[in-house]
Design a protein around this motif. Structure first.
Motif, PDB file in Angstrom:
ATOM      1  N   GLY A 156       0.807  -1.213   0.000  1.00 34.51           N
ATOM      2  CA  GLY A 156       0.000   0.000   0.000  1.00 34.51           C
ATOM      3  C   GLY A 156       0.844   1.268   0.000  1.00 34.51           C
ATOM      4  N   ILE A 157       0.165   2.413  -0.060  1.00 37.48           N
ATOM      5  CA  ILE A 157       0.828   3.714  -0.176  1.00 37.48           C
ATOM      6  C   ILE A 157       0.174   4.676   0.813  1.00 37.48           C
ATOM      7  CG2 ILE A 157       1.383   5.631  -1.729  1.00 37.48           C
ATOM      8  CD1 ILE A 157       0.890   3.575  -4.044  1.00 37.48           C
ATOM      9  N   GLU A 158       0.985   5.426   1.529  1.00 40.43           N
ATOM     10  CA  GLU A 158       0.458   6.439   2.439  1.00 40.43           C
ATOM     11  C   GLU A 158      -0.270   7.521   1.644  1.00 40.43           C
ATOM     12  OE1 GLU A 158       0.445   6.434   5.636  1.00 40.43           O
ATOM     13  OE2 GLU A 158       1.801   4.740   6.041  1.00 40.43           O
ATOM     14  N   PRO A 159      -1.380   8.046   2.179  1.00 36.18           N
ATOM     15  CA  PRO A 159      -2.197   9.031   1.428  1.00 36.18           C
ATOM     16  C   PRO A 159      -1.404  10.236   0.925  1.00 36.18           C
ATOM     17  CG  PRO A 159      -3.355   8.302   3.394  1.00 36.18           C
ATOM     18  CD  PRO A 159      -1.977   7.717   3.484  1.00 36.18           C
ATOM     19  N   GLN A 160      -0.435  10.702   1.690  1.00 38.00           N
ATOM     20  CA  GLN A 160       0.308  11.901   1.299  1.00 38.00           C
ATOM     21  C   GLN A 160       1.241  11.663   0.118  1.00 38.00           C
ATOM     22  OE1 GLN A 160       0.606  10.274   4.154  1.00 38.00           O
ATOM     23  NE2 GLN A 160       2.698  10.237   4.961  1.00 38.00           N
ATOM     24  N   HIS A 161       1.392  10.395  -0.279  1.00 37.96           N
ATOM     25  CA  HIS A 161       2.311  10.088  -1.376  1.00 37.96           C
ATOM     26  C   HIS A 161       1.607   9.703  -2.675  1.00 37.96           C
ATOM     27  CE1 HIS A 161       5.473  10.452   1.456  1.00 37.96           C
ATOM     28  NE2 HIS A 161       5.285   9.285   2.071  1.00 37.96           N
ATOM     29  N   THR A 162       0.263   9.708  -2.704  1.00 40.07           N
ATOM     30  CA  THR A 162      -0.452   9.184  -3.873  1.00 40.07           C
ATOM     31  C   THR A 162      -0.265  10.048  -5.125  1.00 40.07           C
ATOM     32  OG1 THR A 162      -2.479  10.273  -3.102  1.00 40.07           O
ATOM     33  CG2 THR A 162      -2.181   7.948  -2.528  1.00 40.07           C
ATOM     34  N   GLU A 163       0.107  11.322  -4.976  1.00 40.86           N
ATOM     35  CA  GLU A 163       0.413  12.163  -6.133  1.00 40.86           C
ATOM     36  C   GLU A 163       1.897  12.112  -6.468  1.00 40.86           C
ATOM     37  OE1 GLU A 163      -1.691  13.763  -8.055  1.00 40.86           O
ATOM     38  OE2 GLU A 163      -3.477  13.245  -6.905  1.00 40.86           O
ATOM     39  N   LYS A 164       2.707  12.064  -5.428  1.00 44.50           N
ATOM     40  CA  LYS A 164       4.161  12.111  -5.598  1.00 44.50           C
ATOM     41  C   LYS A 164       4.691  10.945  -6.420  1.00 44.50           C
ATOM     42  CE  LYS A 164       8.375  11.898  -2.763  1.00 44.50           C
ATOM     43  NZ  LYS A 164       8.897  11.801  -1.377  1.00 44.50           N
ATOM     44  N   ILE A 165       4.059   9.772  -6.290  1.00 41.86           N
ATOM     45  CA  ILE A 165       4.613   8.573  -6.924  1.00 41.86           C
ATOM     46  C   ILE A 165       4.623   8.649  -8.444  1.00 41.86           C
ATOM     47  CG2 ILE A 165       4.047   7.038  -5.012  1.00 41.86           C
ATOM     48  CD1 ILE A 165       1.562   6.157  -6.602  1.00 41.86           C
ATOM     49  N   PHE A 166       3.825   9.557  -9.035  1.00 41.18           N
ATOM     50  CA  PHE A 166       3.780   9.660 -10.495  1.00 41.18           C
ATOM     51  C   PHE A 166       4.794  10.659 -11.049  1.00 41.18           C
ATOM     52  CE2 PHE A 166      -0.526   8.223  -9.303  1.00 41.18           C
ATOM     53  CZ  PHE A 166      -0.557   7.039 -10.038  1.00 41.18           C
ATOM     54  N   LEU A 167       5.602  11.256 -10.163  1.00 44.62           N
ATOM     55  CA  LEU A 167       6.639  12.194 -10.597  1.00 44.62           C
ATOM     56  C   LEU A 167       7.934  11.433 -10.858  1.00 44.62           C
ATOM     57  CD1 LEU A 167       6.004  15.101  -8.057  1.00 44.62           C
ATOM     58  CD2 LEU A 167       5.102  14.851 -10.386  1.00 44.62           C
ATOM     59  N   ILE A 168       8.659  11.864 -11.861  1.00 41.77           N
ATOM     60  CA  ILE A 168       9.879  11.173 -12.245  1.00 41.77           C
ATOM     61  C   ILE A 168      10.920  11.234 -11.128  1.00 41.77           C
ATOM     62  CG2 ILE A 168      10.920  13.176 -13.387  1.00 41.77           C
ATOM     63  CD1 ILE A 168      11.923  11.234 -15.566  1.00 41.77           C
ATOM     64  N   PHE A 169      11.586  10.095 -10.890  1.00 45.56           N
ATOM     65  CA  PHE A 169      12.658   9.926  -9.902  1.00 45.56           C
ATOM     66  C   PHE A 169      12.174  10.028  -8.451  1.00 45.56           C
ATOM     67  CE2 PHE A 169      15.435  11.850 -13.406  1.00 45.56           C
ATOM     68  CZ  PHE A 169      15.692  10.610 -13.947  1.00 45.56           C
ATOM     69  N   GLN A 170      10.864   9.929  -8.225  1.00 49.57           N
ATOM     70  CA  GLN A 170      10.359   9.977  -6.856  1.00 49.57           C
ATOM     71  C   GLN A 170      10.280   8.551  -6.287  1.00 49.57           C
ATOM     72  OE1 GLN A 170       9.744  12.849  -5.091  1.00 49.57           O
ATOM     73  NE2 GLN A 170      10.679  13.782  -6.893  1.00 49.57           N
TER      74      GLN A 170
END
Length: 362
Positions: free
Chosen positions: A301-315
């Motif tokens: 799973g993924i923490e809620p605060q990271h659900t947008e960040k994961i689609f950014l390059i090199f994140q």
């Protein structure tokens, strides 16, 4: 209410309309009457224009090609004409107008005049031009960035190959001289070179997305079967179970869609819970905007605060030793979804798994 009263009320209503310029023209296109909207949009008073040709609102370029006469001729012969273009106010400023000229007939169907309705669309026109210019600039910048990434990645290959070759030479020719510290240093260098090699490959893959311009109808059931066949060894080693509903054929870019599905499936296997075999469910349904697909897993799973960040390059959200990779796979997925006029997002509960959704609308 008699016909005369109805006509009077209609005239008063037209007179009060301010968002549209409404004119009454005679058979030759001369102005007989107009409303408050015409005065507001065009800047003249009624006294200044009554009796004059409506061509006073046209640019010199339009007059040179006799556009006003052409519009009247079409309206007379066809009953109506619609035109968009620049028009001129009293002060010489221009506005973008949408104009409709309709013929008025008597009982014998003879043309006895015209109505002319103008809507000022200047703000809309300028906004559209600004948006178009901005999009063109973004396209140029994107092309420049992709070209830079492609060239830089190629240029990095040569020194990286040199580093890797000399590491091998050191190991072969001087490996017997290494103490523990020297061996550790060489291992660090070799590991860094390997990571750089994969990073360059990922960058090249990212820059190549969208280079294929040919769309086709793709049977996604067959596409998923090819992916499963290619990943067979990894699926067997991890005990992964893939459950796939019957999927549609969609219009899209074959190579990129394959990459999107494969990235989501391999991520689901990578980010699985310890001692729990991955279960991946894949489904698709017709949505409001094209097709919507889901790839569901039972992973960490993924923490809620990271659900947008994961689609950014090199994140990256995890230590590379625990979960290897360069943090570019989901950035690729986002770019591929955008290629298909779609989007991608995730719903996730830490410790219970994730549902990745994306849409395709070509």
């Amino acid at each position: 209410m008699n016909d005369k009263m109805k006509s009077l009320r209609m005239l008063n209503m037209v007179e009060e309309i301010e968002d549209y310029a409404i004119l009454l023209l005679d058979v030759n296109g001369n102005i007989e009457n107009w409303n408050k909207g015409a005065a507001r949009i065009k800047g003249y008073s009624a006294e200044e224009v009554i009796g004059k040709s409506f061509s006073i609102f046209h640019t010199q370029a339009d007059k040179a090609i006799k556009k006003p006469e052409m519009l009247i001729s079409v309206a007379r012969n066809k009953g109506q004409v619609v035109d968009e273009g620049w028009r001129v106010r009293k002060d010489g400023s221009r506005f973008w107008g949408r104009i409709t000229i309709a013929a008025i007939h008597d009982e014998q169907r003879n043309v006895i005049g015209f109505t002319k309705i103008t809507r000022d669309l200047t703000e809309k026109k300028l906004a559209a031009e600004a948006t178009s210019q901005h999009m063109n600039q973004l396209e140029i910048k994107n092309q420049e960035l992709e070209q830079f990434v492609y060239i830089a990645s190629h240029d990095l290959q040569e020194p990286l190959l040199t580093i890797s070759n000399f590491i091998e030479l050191l190991k072969v020719e001087y490996g017997h001289l290494y103490d523990d510290d020297a061996q550790l240093y060489v291992d660090f260098i070799e590991d860094a070179a390997h990571r750089m090699r994969y990073l360059i490959k990922d960058l090249l893959d990212y820059s190549r997305i969208g280079k294929t311009k040919q769309t086709e109808y793709i049977n996604l059931n067959e596409l998923l079967q090819h992916i499963v066949n290619d990943l067979d060894a990894r699926i067997s080693a991890t005990g992964t179970q893939i459950i796939c509903q019957d999927l549609p054929a969609v219009k899209g870019y074959r190579t990129e869609l394959r990459q999107l599905f494969q990235n989501l499936i391999t991520n689901a296997m990578k980010f699985s819970k310890k001692d729990v075999s991955p279960v991946i469910e894949i489904a698709g349904s017709r949505g409001n905007s094209g097709w919507e697909f889901m790839v569901k897993d039972n992973g960490i799973g993924i923490e809620p605060q990271h659900t947008e960040k994961i689609f950014l390059i090199f994140q990256r959200l995890h230590n590379r030793d625990e979960y290897p990779g360069n943090g570019i796979g989901l950035a690729n997925c986002k770019k591929i979804a955008a290629m298909h006029n779609g989007d991608i997002w995730v719903e996730s509960v830490p410790g219970q798994g994730s549902k990745f959704y994306f849409t395709v609308d070509l």
